[in-house]
Design a protein around this motif. Sequence first.
Motif, mmCIF file in Angstrom:
data_model
loop_
_atom_site.group_PDB
_atom_site.id
_atom_site.type_symbol
_atom_site.label_atom_id
_atom_site.label_comp_id
_atom_site.label_asym_id
_atom_site.label_seq_id
_atom_site.Cartn_x
_atom_site.Cartn_y
_atom_site.Cartn_z
ATOM 1 N N ASN A 189 0.844 -1.184 0.000
ATOM 2 C CA ASN A 189 0.000 0.000 0.000
ATOM 3 C C ASN A 189 0.894 1.253 0.000
ATOM 4 O OD1 ASN A 189 0.690 0.762 2.726
ATOM 5 N ND2 ASN A 189 -0.846 -0.678 3.494
ATOM 6 N N GLU A 190 0.273 2.409 -0.071
ATOM 7 C CA GLU A 190 1.015 3.669 -0.186
ATOM 8 C C GLU A 190 1.978 3.877 0.989
ATOM 9 O OE1 GLU A 190 0.033 8.421 -0.423
ATOM 10 O OE2 GLU A 190 -1.462 7.006 -1.164
ATOM 11 N N GLN A 191 1.534 3.602 2.198
ATOM 12 C CA GLN A 191 2.396 3.779 3.378
ATOM 13 C C GLN A 191 3.574 2.813 3.348
ATOM 14 O OE1 GLN A 191 -0.527 3.242 6.445
ATOM 15 N NE2 GLN A 191 -0.729 5.459 6.774
ATOM 16 N N GLU A 192 3.341 1.585 2.947
ATOM 17 C CA GLU A 192 4.419 0.596 2.875
ATOM 18 C C GLU A 192 5.439 0.970 1.802
ATOM 19 O OE1 GLU A 192 2.053 -3.438 4.289
ATOM 20 O OE2 GLU A 192 1.834 -2.724 2.217
ATOM 21 N N ARG A 248 7.504 3.941 3.232
ATOM 22 C CA ARG A 248 8.434 3.474 4.269
ATOM 23 C C ARG A 248 9.591 2.700 3.646
ATOM 24 N NH1 ARG A 248 4.974 1.463 8.190
ATOM 25 N NH2 ARG A 248 4.757 -0.427 6.967
#
Length: 102
Positions: A4-7, A10
């Motif tokens: 996903n976008e956060q992963e 990060r």
Amino acid sequence: MSLNEQERARTSEELWANLRLAGTTPEDVRTELDFDEQQLRAALAVEPPVRPQDVWLLRDHLEDLVRERGGTPVPYTVLTQRARLAASIWFPLRRSPRRRRG
């Protein structure tokens, strides 16, 4: 395996941190991995049109470079060994040039 976008964000931060710790340049890494400019940009950003196997190759290569300098790589929170097993089911993973030699 899809991030996903956060992963993705990060993982990109972790890749850049290890690039800095490796004491090398993006251009040197690009040459060592035989990536074109777009391929390296996409892998470092973990954004389309990135190929997942390119991100894994970059991850492993940067870890190898950091260790060769006697450092400890920034740990990856998404691209873990457990995730590697799952990823290897979906696509072939290449070994970094330094791992092929050793």
